[in-house]
Scaffold this motif. Structure first.
Motif, PDB file in Angstrom:
ATOM      1  N   ILE A  32      38.823   3.092  24.466  1.00 33.24           N
ATOM      2  CA  ILE A  32      37.492   2.737  24.962  1.00 33.24           C
ATOM      3  C   ILE A  32      37.586   1.619  25.996  1.00 33.24           C
ATOM      4  CG2 ILE A  32      36.202   3.490  22.933  1.00 33.24           C
ATOM      5  CD1 ILE A  32      36.312   0.644  21.872  1.00 33.24           C
ATOM      6  N   ALA A  33      36.533   1.507  26.771  1.00 33.22           N
ATOM      7  CA  ALA A  33      36.432   0.461  27.785  1.00 33.22           C
ATOM      8  C   ALA A  33      35.080  -0.224  27.653  1.00 33.22           C
ATOM      9  CB  ALA A  33      36.586   1.060  29.181  1.00 33.22           C
ATOM     10  N   TYR A  34      34.988  -1.420  28.241  1.00 37.78           N
ATOM     11  CA  TYR A  34      33.751  -2.215  28.157  1.00 37.78           C
ATOM     12  C   TYR A  34      33.161  -2.393  29.552  1.00 37.78           C
ATOM     13  CZ  TYR A  34      30.533  -6.068  27.216  1.00 37.78           C
ATOM     14  OH  TYR A  34      29.400  -6.853  27.102  1.00 37.78           O
ATOM     15  N   LYS A  35      31.821  -2.302  29.634  1.00 36.19           N
ATOM     16  CA  LYS A  35      31.094  -2.611  30.866  1.00 36.19           C
ATOM     17  C   LYS A  35      29.906  -3.493  30.509  1.00 36.19           C
ATOM     18  CE  LYS A  35      32.707   0.331  34.285  1.00 36.19           C
ATOM     19  NZ  LYS A  35      32.590   0.350  35.744  1.00 36.19           N
ATOM     20  N   ALA A  36      29.788  -4.620  31.204  1.00 34.29           N
ATOM     21  CA  ALA A  36      28.679  -5.531  30.947  1.00 34.29           C
ATOM     22  C   ALA A  36      27.395  -4.989  31.557  1.00 34.29           C
ATOM     23  CB  ALA A  36      28.983  -6.912  31.508  1.00 34.29           C
ATOM     24  N   VAL A  37      26.278  -5.257  30.877  1.00 34.03           N
ATOM     25  CA  VAL A  37      24.945  -5.036  31.431  1.00 34.03           C
ATOM     26  C   VAL A  37      24.357  -6.369  31.876  1.00 34.03           C
ATOM     27  CG1 VAL A  37      22.586  -4.284  30.886  1.00 34.03           C
ATOM     28  CG2 VAL A  37      24.552  -2.924  30.106  1.00 34.03           C
ATOM     29  N   GLU A  43      24.695   2.914  32.771  1.00 34.95           N
ATOM     30  CA  GLU A  43      23.475   3.231  33.514  1.00 34.95           C
ATOM     31  C   GLU A  43      22.331   3.586  32.567  1.00 34.95           C
ATOM     32  OE1 GLU A  43      20.569   4.045  36.241  1.00 34.95           O
ATOM     33  OE2 GLU A  43      22.443   2.928  36.496  1.00 34.95           O
ATOM     34  N   GLU A  44      22.635   4.382  31.544  1.00 39.36           N
ATOM     35  CA  GLU A  44      21.576   4.804  30.608  1.00 39.36           C
ATOM     36  C   GLU A  44      20.961   3.606  29.877  1.00 39.36           C
ATOM     37  OE1 GLU A  44      19.531   8.304  29.154  1.00 39.36           O
ATOM     38  OE2 GLU A  44      21.084   8.059  30.675  1.00 39.36           O
ATOM     39  N   PHE A  45      21.803   2.643  29.532  1.00 38.56           N
ATOM     40  CA  PHE A  45      21.343   1.493  28.751  1.00 38.56           C
ATOM     41  C   PHE A  45      21.190   0.242  29.615  1.00 38.56           C
ATOM     42  CE2 PHE A  45      23.779   3.538  24.974  1.00 38.56           C
ATOM     43  CZ  PHE A  45      22.788   4.503  24.855  1.00 38.56           C
ATOM     44  N   SER A  46      20.905   0.433  30.883  1.00 39.95           N
ATOM     45  CA  SER A  46      20.851  -0.693  31.827  1.00 39.95           C
ATOM     46  C   SER A  46      19.682  -1.636  31.561  1.00 39.95           C
ATOM     47  CB  SER A  46      20.762  -0.162  33.272  1.00 39.95           C
ATOM     48  OG  SER A  46      19.567   0.594  33.455  1.00 39.95           O
ATOM     49  N   GLU A  47      18.750  -1.247  30.697  1.00 39.78           N
ATOM     50  CA  GLU A  47      17.593  -2.109  30.420  1.00 39.78           C
ATOM     51  C   GLU A  47      17.728  -2.855  29.094  1.00 39.78           C
ATOM     52  OE1 GLU A  47      14.478   0.817  30.884  1.00 39.78           O
ATOM     53  OE2 GLU A  47      14.166   0.213  32.963  1.00 39.78           O
ATOM     54  N   MET A  48      18.948  -2.928  28.573  1.00 31.74           N
ATOM     55  CA  MET A  48      19.172  -3.628  27.305  1.00 31.74           C
ATOM     56  C   MET A  48      18.757  -5.093  27.366  1.00 31.74           C
ATOM     57  SD  MET A  48      22.829  -1.918  26.231  1.00 31.74           S
ATOM     58  CE  MET A  48      23.311  -3.317  25.236  1.00 31.74           C
ATOM     59  N   GLU A  49      19.112  -5.774  28.447  1.00 35.46           N
ATOM     60  CA  GLU A  49      18.751  -7.194  28.561  1.00 35.46           C
ATOM     61  C   GLU A  49      17.232  -7.357  28.579  1.00 35.46           C
ATOM     62  OE1 GLU A  49      18.681 -11.287  28.925  1.00 35.46           O
ATOM     63  OE2 GLU A  49      20.330  -9.986  28.300  1.00 35.46           O
ATOM     64  N   GLY A 100      10.920 -14.481  18.400  1.00 35.64           N
ATOM     65  CA  GLY A 100      11.858 -15.590  18.344  1.00 35.64           C
ATOM     66  C   GLY A 100      13.241 -15.254  18.861  1.00 35.64           C
ATOM     67  N   LYS A 101      14.054 -16.271  18.976  1.00 36.91           N
ATOM     68  CA  LYS A 101      15.371 -16.174  19.613  1.00 36.91           C
ATOM     69  C   LYS A 101      16.279 -15.173  18.905  1.00 36.91           C
ATOM     70  CE  LYS A 101      19.299 -19.019  21.107  1.00 36.91           C
ATOM     71  NZ  LYS A 101      19.354 -18.363  22.414  1.00 36.91           N
ATOM     72  N   TYR A 102      16.993 -14.399  19.711  1.00 37.72           N
ATOM     73  CA  TYR A 102      18.022 -13.496  19.203  1.00 37.72           C
ATOM     74  C   TYR A 102      19.131 -14.323  18.562  1.00 37.72           C
ATOM     75  CZ  TYR A 102      21.674  -9.874  19.288  1.00 37.72           C
ATOM     76  OH  TYR A 102      22.671  -8.992  18.946  1.00 37.72           O
ATOM     77  N   ALA A 103      19.460 -14.044  17.307  1.00 35.17           N
ATOM     78  CA  ALA A 103      20.310 -14.933  16.511  1.00 35.17           C
ATOM     79  C   ALA A 103      21.783 -14.562  16.487  1.00 35.17           C
ATOM     80  CB  ALA A 103      19.785 -14.980  15.072  1.00 35.17           C
ATOM     81  N   TRP A 104      22.180 -13.502  17.212  1.00 36.70           N
ATOM     82  CA  TRP A 104      23.527 -12.967  17.046  1.00 36.70           C
ATOM     83  C   TRP A 104      24.387 -13.122  18.302  1.00 36.70           C
ATOM     84  CZ3 TRP A 104      24.292 -11.701  12.044  1.00 36.70           C
ATOM     85  CH2 TRP A 104      23.149 -11.475  11.273  1.00 36.70           C
ATOM     86  N   ASP A 105      23.944 -13.912  19.257  1.00 40.57           N
ATOM     87  CA  ASP A 105      24.709 -14.264  20.462  1.00 40.57           C
ATOM     88  C   ASP A 105      24.896 -13.094  21.433  1.00 40.57           C
ATOM     89  OD1 ASP A 105      25.094 -16.938  19.515  1.00 40.57           O
ATOM     90  OD2 ASP A 105      26.719 -16.183  18.240  1.00 40.57           O
ATOM     91  N   GLN A 106      25.517 -12.019  20.978  1.00 41.64           N
ATOM     92  CA  GLN A 106      25.828 -10.881  21.843  1.00 41.64           C
ATOM     93  C   GLN A 106      25.177  -9.622  21.304  1.00 41.64           C
ATOM     94  OE1 GLN A 106      27.653 -11.366  24.602  1.00 41.64           O
ATOM     95  NE2 GLN A 106      27.917  -9.255  25.320  1.00 41.64           N
ATOM     96  N   PHE A 107      24.632  -8.786  22.204  1.00 40.25           N
ATOM     97  CA  PHE A 107      24.096  -7.480  21.810  1.00 40.25           C
ATOM     98  C   PHE A 107      24.784  -6.407  22.638  1.00 40.25           C
ATOM     99  CE2 PHE A 107      20.837  -4.031  22.252  1.00 40.25           C
ATOM    100  CZ  PHE A 107      20.903  -3.588  20.948  1.00 40.25           C
ATOM    101  N   ASP A 108      25.783  -5.774  22.046  1.00 38.53           N
ATOM    102  CA  ASP A 108      26.515  -4.698  22.690  1.00 38.53           C
ATOM    103  C   ASP A 108      26.274  -3.392  21.945  1.00 38.53           C
ATOM    104  OD1 ASP A 108      27.662  -6.357  24.630  1.00 38.53           O
ATOM    105  OD2 ASP A 108      29.367  -6.855  23.344  1.00 38.53           O
ATOM    106  N   VAL A 109      26.550  -2.288  22.624  1.00 38.23           N
ATOM    107  CA  VAL A 109      26.415  -0.947  22.043  1.00 38.23           C
ATOM    108  C   VAL A 109      27.698  -0.187  22.315  1.00 38.23           C
ATOM    109  CG1 VAL A 109      25.175   1.243  22.115  1.00 38.23           C
ATOM    110  CG2 VAL A 109      23.907  -0.908  22.359  1.00 38.23           C
ATOM    111  N   ILE A 110      28.212   0.497  21.313  1.00 36.37           N
ATOM    112  CA  ILE A 110      29.327   1.414  21.515  1.00 36.37           C
ATOM    113  C   ILE A 110      28.838   2.834  21.273  1.00 36.37           C
ATOM    114  CG2 ILE A 110      30.167   1.039  19.137  1.00 36.37           C
ATOM    115  CD1 ILE A 110      32.981   1.775  20.170  1.00 36.37           C
ATOM    116  N   VAL A 111      29.069   3.715  22.247  1.00 35.65           N
ATOM    117  CA  VAL A 111      28.745   5.134  22.090  1.00 35.65           C
ATOM    118  C   VAL A 111      29.976   5.827  21.521  1.00 35.65           C
ATOM    119  CG1 VAL A 111      28.184   7.276  23.281  1.00 35.65           C
ATOM    120  CG2 VAL A 111      26.972   5.172  23.860  1.00 35.65           C
ATOM    121  N   LEU A 112      29.800   6.402  20.343  1.00 42.48           N
ATOM    122  CA  LEU A 112      30.894   7.007  19.596  1.00 42.48           C
ATOM    123  C   LEU A 112      30.990   8.500  19.884  1.00 42.48           C
ATOM    124  CD1 LEU A 112      30.149   5.143  16.265  1.00 42.48           C
ATOM    125  CD2 LEU A 112      32.040   4.682  17.809  1.00 42.48           C
ATOM    126  N   PRO A 113      32.021   9.163  19.389  1.00 34.77           N
ATOM    127  CA  PRO A 113      32.088  10.624  19.519  1.00 34.77           C
ATOM    128  C   PRO A 113      30.916  11.312  18.817  1.00 34.77           C
ATOM    129  CG  PRO A 113      34.261   9.725  19.064  1.00 34.77           C
ATOM    130  CD  PRO A 113      33.291   8.591  18.890  1.00 34.77           C
TER     131      PRO A 113
END
Length: 619
Positions: free
Chosen positions: A226-231, A249-255, A266-279
């Motif tokens: 797998i590879a990572y791309k920042a939004v 591109e599909e999840f470009s509105e996550m931020e 209230g504030k997001y408490a988990w620092d990072q919000f990433d998504v992994i698309v699985l098989p």
């Protein structure tokens, strides 16, 4: 509140074990409730931190290593973990070998792992490995992945499957921090529900840290090429190389979703919000593992039309991950709140029309679920009694959509402004803790209903069957136009394609799901020839069209072959369960079984357990 509920509430206090002194004795106030889906006895001894050290062997399809726990001991000579289909090799207490035993095996719960400790024991270490019966883990060969080059692995812990890949106290009311060291083949990357790498390591060794306390069902691992791309600075995506650009591109509105969510509660408490698309075999639309949501590739529609699932998993960062159901009987507190929150995020980003359409589809799902539980109406209560059942039995539209409707009705009663203040305070005051239905009702009465000087039939909503008559009625002008389009097509046996040119996925889904019961195969052929629905690349549209095709015996446009292709390449439980159920209800079980026998090996155990029951399949 009745006497039974009052007693239960008294037992579910969330404060630390303390003592109330009388003249001659001390009376313990329990931190943890007794619950039917874990063997752990946390009021006696409880885990607080996990240090996981494991090797992932794709050749043998085994995870092996050690699980070392910091523990709090309340004067006990033993601690009990949950384990299922694991090989326990040995156990140590504070670095020295100690006695352990595995109790009787239960098909749903597994076994209690009883470990002998001293009253001053601070750490225990379990040496173990998984087996070929480990339900949480799915091992995928290269042909089951998008890139077809390397194997893949992912885990799915909810509800009580974490115990099948880690010996642990597998109850949602027990929250722990964790560190992990994971060794994998060097050409692969490992990611977890924790702080994650952005690039592959040179030697295949990865180190993880989850500093916030989470319940065990949110422990998660994925390993693949797998590879990572920042939004944005705090959001991004992981996926196989051939997919990662499309996923970004599909999840470009996550931020934007995170920003709108923070404005609400209230504030997001988990620092990072990433998504992994699985098989494709991943069994859910998404799973809200903290910092790293696991998602199905069926969300990649090319037009962002199915991203409400991402909003849903983000909302879980407050409802579920931050404030967690104490037991699986309280599951609606996770999901009902999350569907409501998801709907608010979608309204903020895309407008009230979109939110109302999603709400009406949810109501239709709820009505169908209630109808399906006619023989067991108690399963339509928000507060469940799942003793003796697998908690997976309670994970249906009742928790999600009746819970959402309950909260939506409350919002309309007291006004959105007051309701938002109440919910924000609820999340902040109860952050990183667990919640029972009874405690929530008490908070609701004290902090909202009494302050607003209103009455509400809370107990009817929570403890009675079906949907109360005062449920808020969601309306959509767009759906009224869709209904008219259906009526025109049926009346005239022809289609005005121009009417549908700007339709959203939600309008298409509503259109297809609301065909009249007496629609004919000929009329479906007219619709299919106009819109080519049998070849739709939008997974949700395709699913509902295939369901109608099965129900109404439509065989045109090679749709039978398309259904088989869909069921053998998609593992999302909701989708495949809908279609196999359609086969069963249309007296076409043999057709469904013929496909299932080909597809079953590609499904995760969560999906297999459901479809086996639907079709009466036995190996």
């Amino acid at each position: 509140m009745n006497i039974k509920n009052t007693i239960f509430l008294a037992l579910t206090t969330i404060f630390l074990i303390s003592c109330t002194k009388t003249k001659k004795e001390e009376v313990a106030v329990l931190k943890y409730v007794e619950e039917p889906h874990s063997y752990a006895q946390p009021n006696e001894a409880v885990i607080t931190h996990l240090n996981l050290d494991i090797d992932v062997d794709f050749d043998k399809e085994i995870i092996s290593g050690t699980a070392t726990y910091d523990i709090e001991n309340n004067n006990s000579d033993h601690i009990i973990l949950d384990a299922k289909n694991l090989v326990i090799q040995k156990v140590q207490a504070d670095g020295k070998d100690t006695e352990f035993s595995l109790g009787a095996f239960d098909e749903s719960l597994g076994q209690p792992l009883k470990i002998i400790i001293k009253k001053d024991t601070k750490k225990i270490t379990v040496f173990y490995e998984t087996t070929d019966k480990t339900e949480a883990v799915q091992w995928l060969n290269p042909q089951q992945t998008a890139d077809k080059k390397h194997p893949f692995l992912f885990t799915q812990g909810q509800a009580i499957l974490t115990r099948t890949w880690i010996p642990i106290q597998d109850s949602p009311q027990i929250r722990i921090t964790y560190d992990a060291t994971v060794r994998v083949p060097k050409e692969l990357m490992a990611v977890m529900s924790a702080e994650n790498p952005k690039v592959k390591s040179e030697n295949g060794e990865y180190h993880f840290k989850m500093a916030q306390k989470i319940p065990p069902y949110l422990m998660a691992l994925a390993v693949g090429d797998i590879a990572y791309k920042a939004v944005s600075d705090r959001t991004g995506v992981y996926a196989e190389n051939s997919m990662v650009d499309a996923v970004q591109e599909e999840f470009s509105e996550m931020e934007k979703m995170v920003v709108e969510a923070e404005k609400l509660y209230g504030k997001y408490a988990w620092d990072q919000f990433d998504v992994i698309v699985l098989p494709p075999s991943f069994p859910f639309g998404g799973m809200e593992n903290p910092r790293l949501t696991f998602a199905t590739p069926t969300l990649i529609a090319g037009d962002k039309s199915l991203t409400s699932v991402i909003a849903h998993e983000l909302a879980h960062s407050w409802s579920g991950n931050l404030v967690t159901n104490t037991t699986w009987d309280d599951f609606w507190l996770n999901e009902g709140f999350t569907v409501y929150f998801e709907n608010r995020i979608m309204e903020a980003l895309y407008g009230k029309d979109r939110a109302n359409m999603l709400g009406l589809i949810a109501r239709q799902d709820l009505d169908e679920e209630v109808e399906g539980f006619k023989a067991t109406p108690e399963m339509t209560h928000l507060k469940l009694n799942l003793k003796g059942k697998n908690p997976d039995d309670g994970m249906n539209s009742i928790a999600y959509d009746k819970g959402f409707l309950f909260l939506k009705t409350l919002e309309e009663l007291v006004g959105r402004e007051k309701f938002d203040v109440f919910l924000k305070e609820y999340f902040q005051s109860n952050a990183f803790s667990t919640m029972t239905t009874e405690k929530f009702i008490d908070i609701l009465n004290t902090n909202l209903l009494e302050k607003s000087n209103v009455t509400f039939n809370t107990e009817e909503w929570v403890y009675n069957s079906g949907v109360p008559s005062n449920a808020f009625e969601i309306k959509s002008d767009k759906f009224e136009k869709v209904k008219q389009t259906i009526a025109d097509i049926i009346k005239n046996n022809k289609v005005d394609v121009g009417v549908t040119k700007d339709w959203t996925t939600q309008e298409w889904v509503y259109f297809i799901r609301n065909f009249p019961e007496d629609i004919t195969p000929t009329q479906m052929a007219i619709i299919d020839n106009a819109f080519d629905l049998s070849n739709s690349t939008n997974s949700h549209k395709a699913m509902v069209w295939y369901e109608q095709s099965i129900k109404h015996n439509y065989r045109g446009n090679n749709v039978d072959k398309k259904i088989e292709e869909f069921l053998t390449t998609v593992g999302r439980r909701w989708y495949v369960s809908t279609l196999y159920t359609a086969y069963a209800e249309a007296d076409k079980v043999d057709e469904g079984l013929a496909i299932y026998k080909k597809a079953r090996q590609n499904y995760h155990s969560v999906t297999v357990n459901t479809i086996d029951k639907t079709l009466g399949y036995k190996e």
